[in-house]
Design an enzyme around this catalytic site. Structure first.
Site, PDB file in Angstrom:
ATOM      1  N   ASN A  22       0.812  -1.222   0.000  1.00 21.93           N
ATOM      2  CA  ASN A  22       0.000   0.000   0.000  1.00 21.93           C
ATOM      3  C   ASN A  22       0.845   1.272   0.000  1.00 21.93           C
ATOM      4  O   ASN A  22       0.457   2.287  -0.566  1.00 21.93           O
ATOM      5  CB  ASN A  22      -0.981   0.004   1.182  1.00 21.93           C
ATOM      6  CG  ASN A  22      -0.303  -0.202   2.512  1.00 21.93           C
ATOM      7  OD1 ASN A  22       0.833  -0.687   2.598  1.00 21.93           O
ATOM      8  ND2 ASN A  22      -0.989   0.165   3.586  1.00 21.93           N
TER       9      ASN A  22
ATOM     10  N   GLU B  98       8.536   1.984  14.627  1.00 20.29           N
ATOM     11  CA  GLU B  98       9.242   2.626  13.533  1.00 20.29           C
ATOM     12  C   GLU B  98       9.161   4.129  13.741  1.00 20.29           C
ATOM     13  O   GLU B  98       8.284   4.631  14.432  1.00 20.29           O
ATOM     14  CB  GLU B  98       8.628   2.234  12.186  1.00 20.29           C
ATOM     15  CG  GLU B  98       8.780   0.745  11.880  1.00 20.29           C
ATOM     16  CD  GLU B  98       8.279   0.349  10.506  1.00 20.29           C
ATOM     17  OE1 GLU B  98       7.276   0.941  10.039  1.00 20.29           O
ATOM     18  OE2 GLU B  98       8.876  -0.559   9.903  1.00 20.29           O
TER      19      GLU B  98
ATOM     20  N   GLU C 285       4.946  -4.473  12.033  1.00 25.78           N
ATOM     21  CA  GLU C 285       3.919  -3.432  11.900  1.00 25.78           C
ATOM     22  C   GLU C 285       2.783  -4.088  11.127  1.00 25.78           C
ATOM     23  O   GLU C 285       2.883  -4.307   9.924  1.00 25.78           O
ATOM     24  CB  GLU C 285       4.483  -2.218  11.166  1.00 25.78           C
ATOM     25  CG  GLU C 285       3.663  -0.953  11.371  1.00 25.78           C
ATOM     26  CD  GLU C 285       2.453  -0.895  10.448  1.00 25.78           C
ATOM     27  OE1 GLU C 285       1.335  -1.199  10.928  1.00 25.78           O
ATOM     28  OE2 GLU C 285       2.624  -0.571   9.269  1.00 25.78           O
TER      29      GLU C 285
ATOM     30  N   CYS D 172      -3.286   0.637   6.958  1.00 30.81           N
ATOM     31  CA  CYS D 172      -3.412  -0.195   8.156  1.00 30.81           C
ATOM     32  C   CYS D 172      -3.963   0.565   9.356  1.00 30.81           C
ATOM     33  O   CYS D 172      -4.636  -0.013  10.212  1.00 30.81           O
ATOM     34  CB  CYS D 172      -2.056  -0.804   8.507  1.00 30.81           C
ATOM     35  SG  CYS D 172      -0.737   0.411   8.701  1.00 30.81           S
TER      36      CYS D 172
END
Length: 508
Positions: free
Chosen positions: A168, A478, A265, A299
């Site tokens: 994505n 992150e 993630e 997400c």
């Protein structure tokens, strides 16, 4: 499509024809894998036509890339942090200089509108700039001890990092891993999603032009088996993965077998809570951002929209009006706001969620259909953004991550109820609260079980701030300075300035 470096500029050519080029990037150059078993066919989302055929890397090619990264690690890790930082800053400059070309590649890869692609690529330049700037601050500690003794706590890189990215945000998910890893002195082997293989290789050419040594950053293309080979390679010290929960579980299990550090993630089913005193216009804008950005394929999207009962009808009316104004069309058109879904199977999965929702009692107020475009775009899967009401917490569309343009709108009465329902999920990636009451805003934000919570906005990710999830949404972080802890390890050196004190063990 080919990309080459010339006079400090990336030249992207053939943007309207099928791609045919070596797609791995190992030891500073594009190359075909030495052991490709077959080619994977990559479809351009916008047209549904073949974009390129990419050889799938096997175990030997993975080993080749890891060996290249391992070989250059002593050289790269022994550079000063500031020296590494300067090269990342130069890479950031090159991306900004070539932002339009790289953005076009990203549109070909993903089907998202060109304006979104520009934002994504700009964020990659931001990340390289940020970690290039903070690299000099990646230091250890000096700890004074009694009797003049002291200790040095040294911060050391881990070694070769194995990264696996998502489709994505292809280049962004790559750079979010690579920039801090390289700043810390690690080297990298990256596997892009099989659906979006293009821009990760371009990043290798950016690094080469920026003066990053060959082998510091490598790309291997492939499907799930290729990723499994990377995860299980004994010379890979850490795994960093962005993607689905089921695949994340496999990555974590493989990492555990090799005692590897792992950052995950994963998915989300984030709550967006809108109180009756919220600024209605901003709440509508945030709901669009939280559900329809990148065709809903995000997400952190706030797909469970909890709206207080007193404003529910007016909110829904304005949301439907705003949704119907979104323009579905050619991703390269400047006024397009909704592009193409990544591929046919995923589009059918999203439409299936809408069918199931209606069967379970939800009401579809708008959207939820495939929109057929004309000409070269007729083969793409363009879905009209959907708004569902009469939703219940136990509905499939409310419980599961859809990863498509579906907003489920739910009523609530009280603050306590909204918090309890918001947290009733296995996910915990993000959330938001809209209110003019700053005390309520903080109170609710501090009660949401998620790694990121916005107050009166949504889906903003400054590089300076850590990003990651609670519960099934992931492990580790992150971005921000927090990520430095996940790409380094500490070594303590104790310096004794007096005699050894061993108590009664030693007698004169």
């Amino acid at each position: 499509m080919t990309c080459e470096m010339a006079s400090g500029r990336i030249l992207s050519r053939g943007l309207t024809r099928m791609v045919a080029a070596p797609w791995n990037y190992v030891a500073g150059k594009r190359c075909d894998p030495c052991d490709a078993s077959h080619n994977m066919k990559v479809v351009e989302p916008a047209s549904g036509q073949l974009l390129c055929e990419v050889p799938v890397s096997g175990q030997k090619e993975v080993a080749h890339a890891v060996a290249a990264a391992k070989e250059v690690f002593p050289c790269w890790s022994k550079l000063s942090c500031r020296e590494r930082g300067r090269k990342l800053l130069e890479a950031s400059r090159i991306i900004r200089e070539n932002l339009e070309d790289i953005s076009k590649l990203e549109v070909r890869d993903t089907g998202k509108p060109i304006w979104e692609a520009r934002v994504d690529i700009e964020s990659c330049a931001d990340a390289l700039e940020y970690y290039g700037g903070v690299a000099g601050a990646i230091v250890g500690q000096h700890v004074p001890l009694s009797g003049g003794s002291f200790a040095m706590v040294q911060r050391q890189p881990l070694g070769v990092i194995g990264g696996i990215g998502a489709w994505n945000f292809p280049l962004q998910t790559c750079v979010w891993k690579v920039a801090p890893a390289l700043a810390c002195g690690n080297t990298f082997v990256y596997k892009p999603s099989q659906f979006t293989p293009v821009t990760a290789v371009t990043l290798g050419e950016v690094f080469k032009e920026a003066g990053v040594p060959d082998g510091v950053y490598n790309v291997i293309q492939g499907e799930g088996e290729t990723g499994a080979f990377l995860c299980s390679h004994p010379d890979v010290a850490k795994l960093s993965f962005t993607g689905s929960v089921p695949t994340g579980v496999k990555v974590m299990a493989t990492g555990a077998q090799g005692i590897k550090a792992v950052t995950l993630e994963l998915g989300g089913k984030s709550p967006l809570i809108i109180f009756e005193d919220a600024d209605m216009k901003n709440a509508i804008k945030a709901t669009l951002m939280a559900n329809f950005l990148s065709q809903g394929q995000v997400c952190s999207n706030g797909t469970r929209v909890f709206v207080q009962k007193s404003i529910f009808k007016e909110f829904v009316k304005q949301l439907v009006d705003a949704t119907n104004k979104l323009k579905i069309g050619n991703p390269f058109a400047e006024d397009t706001t909704v592009g193409a879904t990544i591929h046919e199977d995923h589009a059918k999965k999203v439409l299936g969620y809408i069918s199931t929702a209606k069967e379970e009692g939800a009401t579809l107020l708008c959207g939820g259909e495939r929109i057929m475009l004309e000409g070269e775009l007729s083969g793409g899967y363009y879905l009209s953004p959907a708004v569902l009401v009469d939703c219940k917490d136990d509905m499939t569309v409310v419980k599961e991550e859809v990863f498509g343009s579906i907003a489920s709108i739910l009523e609530f009465d009280t603050e306590e109820e909204a918090i309890q329902r918001a947290n009733k999920t296995d996910f915990g990636l993000a959330g938001a609260v809209f209110t003019k009451d700053i005390q309520r805003g903080h109170r609710v934000a501090n009660s949401i079980e998620a790694g990121t919570v916005w107050i009166n906005t949504y889906n903003l990710y400054p590089t300076e701030l850590p990003f990651g999830g609670y519960k099934h949404s992931g492990v580790g972080r992150e971005n921000g300075m927090a990520v430095i802890d996940f790409f380094t390890q500490t070594r303590t050196v104790y310096v004794e300035m007096g005699d050894v004190d061993c108590g009664p063990l030693y007698q004169e």
